[in-house]
Design an enzyme around this catalytic site. Structure first.
Site, PDB file in Angstrom:
ATOM      1  N   GLU A 130       0.826  -1.210   0.000  1.00  0.00           N
ATOM      2  CA  GLU A 130       0.000   0.000   0.000  1.00  0.00           C
ATOM      3  C   GLU A 130       0.861   1.260   0.000  1.00  0.00           C
ATOM      4  O   GLU A 130       1.982   1.273   0.493  1.00  0.00           O
ATOM      5  CB  GLU A 130      -0.922  -0.010   1.227  1.00  0.00           C
ATOM      6  CG  GLU A 130      -1.969  -1.086   1.098  1.00  0.00           C
ATOM      7  CD  GLU A 130      -2.894  -1.218   2.304  1.00  0.00           C
ATOM      8  OE1 GLU A 130      -4.055  -1.552   2.099  1.00  0.00           O
ATOM      9  OE2 GLU A 130      -2.441  -0.986   3.438  1.00  0.00           O
ATOM     10  N   CYS A 143       3.367   8.669   1.228  1.00  0.00           N
ATOM     11  CA  CYS A 143       3.926   7.728   2.197  1.00  0.00           C
ATOM     12  C   CYS A 143       4.185   6.416   1.454  1.00  0.00           C
ATOM     13  O   CYS A 143       3.261   5.772   0.963  1.00  0.00           O
ATOM     14  CB  CYS A 143       2.917   7.553   3.333  1.00  0.00           C
ATOM     15  SG  CYS A 143       3.482   6.433   4.603  1.00  0.00           S
ATOM     16  N   CYS A 150       6.375  -6.592   7.442  1.00  0.00           N
ATOM     17  CA  CYS A 150       7.565  -6.161   8.195  1.00  0.00           C
ATOM     18  C   CYS A 150       7.940  -7.281   9.144  1.00  0.00           C
ATOM     19  O   CYS A 150       7.066  -7.936   9.709  1.00  0.00           O
ATOM     20  CB  CYS A 150       7.254  -4.880   8.975  1.00  0.00           C
ATOM     21  SG  CYS A 150       8.687  -4.224   9.861  1.00  0.00           S
ATOM     22  N   CYS A 154       6.535  -4.667  15.986  1.00  0.00           N
ATOM     23  CA  CYS A 154       6.264  -3.696  17.054  1.00  0.00           C
ATOM     24  C   CYS A 154       4.827  -3.959  17.505  1.00  0.00           C
ATOM     25  O   CYS A 154       3.944  -4.174  16.668  1.00  0.00           O
ATOM     26  CB  CYS A 154       6.426  -2.262  16.545  1.00  0.00           C
ATOM     27  SG  CYS A 154       8.098  -1.956  15.959  1.00  0.00           S
ATOM     28  N   CYS A 157       1.739  -1.979  16.021  1.00  0.00           N
ATOM     29  CA  CYS A 157       1.701  -1.723  14.577  1.00  0.00           C
ATOM     30  C   CYS A 157       1.023  -2.861  13.826  1.00  0.00           C
ATOM     31  O   CYS A 157       1.365  -4.027  14.007  1.00  0.00           O
ATOM     32  CB  CYS A 157       3.123  -1.525  14.057  1.00  0.00           C
ATOM     33  SG  CYS A 157       3.185  -1.345  12.264  1.00  0.00           S
ATOM     34  N   SER A 246      11.916   6.975   7.906  1.00  0.00           N
ATOM     35  CA  SER A 246      11.648   6.635   9.301  1.00  0.00           C
ATOM     36  C   SER A 246      12.150   5.229   9.605  1.00  0.00           C
ATOM     37  O   SER A 246      11.873   4.285   8.868  1.00  0.00           O
ATOM     38  CB  SER A 246      10.134   6.700   9.551  1.00  0.00           C
ATOM     39  OG  SER A 246       9.833   6.233  10.862  1.00  0.00           O
ATOM     40  N   SER A 268      11.657   6.179  15.262  1.00  0.00           N
ATOM     41  CA  SER A 268      10.478   5.779  16.035  1.00  0.00           C
ATOM     42  C   SER A 268      10.927   5.433  17.449  1.00  0.00           C
ATOM     43  O   SER A 268      11.328   4.306  17.714  1.00  0.00           O
ATOM     44  CB  SER A 268       9.838   4.550  15.380  1.00  0.00           C
ATOM     45  OG  SER A 268       9.370   4.898  14.103  1.00  0.00           O
ATOM     46  N   HIS A 270       9.247   6.208  20.809  1.00  0.00           N
ATOM     47  CA  HIS A 270       8.048   5.659  21.472  1.00  0.00           C
ATOM     48  C   HIS A 270       8.188   5.330  22.961  1.00  0.00           C
ATOM     49  O   HIS A 270       7.181   5.053  23.614  1.00  0.00           O
ATOM     50  CB  HIS A 270       7.513   4.406  20.765  1.00  0.00           C
ATOM     51  CG  HIS A 270       7.239   4.593  19.308  1.00  0.00           C
ATOM     52  ND1 HIS A 270       6.637   5.711  18.791  1.00  0.00           N
ATOM     53  CD2 HIS A 270       7.509   3.797  18.245  1.00  0.00           C
ATOM     54  CE1 HIS A 270       6.529   5.587  17.474  1.00  0.00           C
ATOM     55  NE2 HIS A 270       7.066   4.454  17.115  1.00  0.00           N
ATOM     56  N   CYS A 388      -1.005   6.034  10.010  1.00  0.00           N
ATOM     57  CA  CYS A 388       0.232   5.387  10.453  1.00  0.00           C
ATOM     58  C   CYS A 388      -0.059   4.064  11.131  1.00  0.00           C
ATOM     59  O   CYS A 388      -0.893   3.993  12.031  1.00  0.00           O
ATOM     60  CB  CYS A 388       0.931   6.228  11.515  1.00  0.00           C
ATOM     61  SG  CYS A 388       1.599   7.741  10.928  1.00  0.00           S
TER      62      CYS A 388
HETATM   63  N1  SAH Z   1       9.268   0.796  10.013  1.00  0.00           N
HETATM   64  C1  SAH Z   1       9.502   2.183  10.100  1.00  0.00           C
HETATM   65  C2  SAH Z   1       8.645   3.011   9.182  1.00  0.00           C
HETATM   66  C3  SAH Z   1       7.202   2.613   9.021  1.00  0.00           C
HETATM   67  S1  SAH Z   1       6.143   2.867  10.389  1.00  0.00           S
HETATM   68  C4  SAH Z   1       9.368   2.653  11.526  1.00  0.00           C
HETATM   69  O1  SAH Z   1       8.906   1.896  12.365  1.00  0.00           O
HETATM   70  O2  SAH Z   1       9.771   3.781  11.794  1.00  0.00           O
HETATM   71  C5  SAH Z   1       5.867   4.638  10.367  1.00  0.00           C
HETATM   72  C6  SAH Z   1       5.514   5.219  11.729  1.00  0.00           C
HETATM   73  O3  SAH Z   1       4.200   4.805  12.151  1.00  0.00           O
HETATM   74  C7  SAH Z   1       6.465   4.773  12.830  1.00  0.00           C
HETATM   75  O4  SAH Z   1       6.827   5.846  13.656  1.00  0.00           O
HETATM   76  C8  SAH Z   1       5.618   3.797  13.594  1.00  0.00           C
HETATM   77  O5  SAH Z   1       6.091   3.620  14.893  1.00  0.00           O
HETATM   78  C9  SAH Z   1       4.269   4.441  13.511  1.00  0.00           C
HETATM   79  N2  SAH Z   1       3.160   3.553  13.843  1.00  0.00           N
HETATM   80  C10 SAH Z   1       3.097   2.213  13.660  1.00  0.00           C
HETATM   81  N3  SAH Z   1       1.898   1.742  14.081  1.00  0.00           N
HETATM   82  C11 SAH Z   1       1.189   2.798  14.526  1.00  0.00           C
HETATM   83  C12 SAH Z   1      -0.147   2.955  15.051  1.00  0.00           C
HETATM   84  N4  SAH Z   1      -0.963   1.930  15.153  1.00  0.00           N
HETATM   85  N5  SAH Z   1      -0.550   4.200  15.378  1.00  0.00           N
HETATM   86  C13 SAH Z   1       0.260   5.254  15.208  1.00  0.00           C
HETATM   87  N6  SAH Z   1       1.518   5.171  14.703  1.00  0.00           N
HETATM   88  C14 SAH Z   1       1.981   3.958  14.383  1.00  0.00           C
HETATM   89 FE1  SF4 Z   2       7.759  -2.611  11.207  1.00  0.00          FE
HETATM   90 FE2  SF4 Z   2       7.779   0.046  11.625  1.00  0.00          FE
HETATM   91 FE3  SF4 Z   2       5.556  -1.429  12.059  1.00  0.00          FE
HETATM   92 FE4  SF4 Z   2       7.652  -1.670  13.694  1.00  0.00          FE
HETATM   93  S1  SF4 Z   2       6.403   0.180  13.389  1.00  0.00           S
HETATM   94  S2  SF4 Z   2       6.426  -3.366  12.842  1.00  0.00           S
HETATM   95  S3  SF4 Z   2       9.348  -1.436  12.275  1.00  0.00           S
HETATM   96  S4  SF4 Z   2       6.538  -1.075  10.100  1.00  0.00           S
END
Ligand code: SAH
Ligand code: SF4
Length: 413
Positions: A130, A143, A150, A154, A157, A246, A268, A270, A388
């Protein structure tokens, strides 16, 4: 933070389904879209273009492909008819196939793109990825995804829950930008869409964020090659300062990102303590907070004019206390930083809740008082699961009921 979804918006956001998944056939001829200059030269050599001509021909192709966005060799007027015919016999200018386009009530657009499965065999199931466009009055941000799924899991996510994972090629990464520019009429002389917002300036896509599906620094070479194509001044020409990558903290590749790509960096973070970050971002067990921040301090080119963005997802009762906010500003002391607070975007089955709005404001105030700009990222496109962390492609599709549940959640927060 309210997202109101009207019936007409739901209708407008619906899907154009092209080839059914079962009948998908991987392309036979390679596409020149997404190739570097050196790769284009190799392709020309392979069809017999003399060495003395290759540089000039590469220049011409580059212009037609990346500056003008042409989808057919026939229209490339500076290239001889014979060569155009030879090229179309052996190559295409195909982009990834658009399976679905959804337009959110707030103008956000999400495309579901279909890519050949690994090995690109004909009976192989294709992969899907996507890509999301977020328009504003002055800018339009795309984006872009770097992987199908992935590997990093996390816990907050959605992408991390997808089982099927593979790296995208540089061509597939550039392909996302090409598709978006096609759909937005973002080529010289092309027509803009009328069913959604686009910025008022010359370009629809002014900024790129590598924040889609996947961890870009686990696919470093392809991401680098793709971004160098995108920043090339004779083609798509998006400035390195308008591209943000990112990462969840793949420390060994952070320096390389600055040195070999030169784009802006977002991390990221957090959490401010290793114990909690180990849980939220399991990669932290490998590269802890101290090591990560050290890599940020020495990021090539970092300065007050080129700050690192620290992303911080607001999880109710988990990482959103005022003490956490104070610890965050202490932790980042001495690093030219911006802090981006991201309200947690829920997805079906997620175990967290988004912090209360008041809590986010108080947290943001602490960060602001410490001298940081602390914008709260407005969730965009939640109604189409484009915000996100909500991206998860149909390699494991959500059921209609799950989508409705998510829409309902987005409406009530
Ligand atoms: N893998 C990379 C880039 C993709 S995620 C990374 O983790 O940085 C892009 C951003 O969205 C990251 O900061 C991630 O932590 C955030 N993100 C992931 N899941 C989310 C959610 N459910 N709500 C808000 N932000 C989220
Ligand atoms: Fe992967 Fe980024 Fe999602 Fe973590 S936040 S699972 S690194 S896409």
């Amino acid at each position: 933070m309210t997202s109101i979804i009207s019936d007409s918006a739901l209708a407008a956001s619906d899907i154009i389904e092209k080839t059914p998944l079962e009948r998908y056939v991987a392309p036979e001829k390679p596409s020149l879209v997404g190739m570097t200059r050196a790769q284009l030269a190799d392709c020309l050599a392979a069809v017999g273009v003399a060495p003395a001509q290759r540089k000039m021909r590469v220049q011409q192709l580059w212009h037609w492909i990346y500056f003008r966005g042409f989808t057919s060799f026939d229209d490339m007027s500076s290239i001889s008819k014979d060569l155009r015919a030879t090229l179309s016999e052996h190559y295409t200018l195909a982009r990834p196939e658009v399976v679905a386009e959804q337009v959110s009530v707030d103008g956000t657009r999400k495309w579901l793109l279909r890519l050949p499965g690994e090995g690109a065999g004909h009976d192989e199931r294709p992969h899907e990825v996507e890509c999301v466009y977020i328009p504003d009055t002055e800018r339009g941000t795309l984006c872009v995804s770097s992987q199908v799924g992935c590997t990093l899991n996390c816990t907050f996510c959605h992408t991390g829950t997808q089982r099927l994972v593979r790296n995208l090629t540089a061509g597939e990464i550039v392909g996302q930008i090409m598709v978006a520019r096609d759909r937005l009429g973002d080529w010289p002389g092309a027509t803009r869409p009328t069913d959604g917002v686009v910025p008022s300036g010359d370009r629809c896509i002014t900024n790129i964020v590598m924040m889609g599906m996947g961890e870009p620094l686990y696919n470093f070479e392809s991401v680098r090659d793709a971004l160098l194509i995108v920043t090339d001044g004779e083609g798509i020409a998006i400035s390195k300062r308008r591209i943000t990558l990112s990462t969840s903290g793949v420390v060994p590749n952070i320096h390389r990102t600055g040195a070999e790509i030169g784009c802006m960096l977002a991390v990221s973070l957090h959490a401010v303590r290793d114990e909690l970050r180990n849980e939220l971002v399991p990669l932290n067990r490998k590269y802890g907070i101290d090591e990560l921040l050290e890599a940020c301090r020495s990021y090539p080119g970092v300065s007050n004019a080129k700050r690192i963005t620290f992303e911080y997802v607001m999880l109710k009762g988990v990482n959103d206390s005022i003490d956490d906010a104070k610890a965050l500003v202490r932790l980042l002391k001495g690093i030219p930083a911006k802090i981006n607070l991201i309200p947690f975007n829920p997805w079906p089955g997620s175990k967290y809740e988004c912090s209360d709005w008041e809590q986010i404001e108080q947290f943001s105030q602490v960060v602001f008082d410490a001298g940081y700009a602390s914008p709260v990222r407005t969730p965009r496109g939640r109604d189409i699961l484009a915000a996100c962390g909500q991206l998860k492609s149909a390699s494991e599709k959500l059921s209609a009921r799950e989508r409705m549940a998510l829409r309902a959640m987005a409406m009530t927060d």
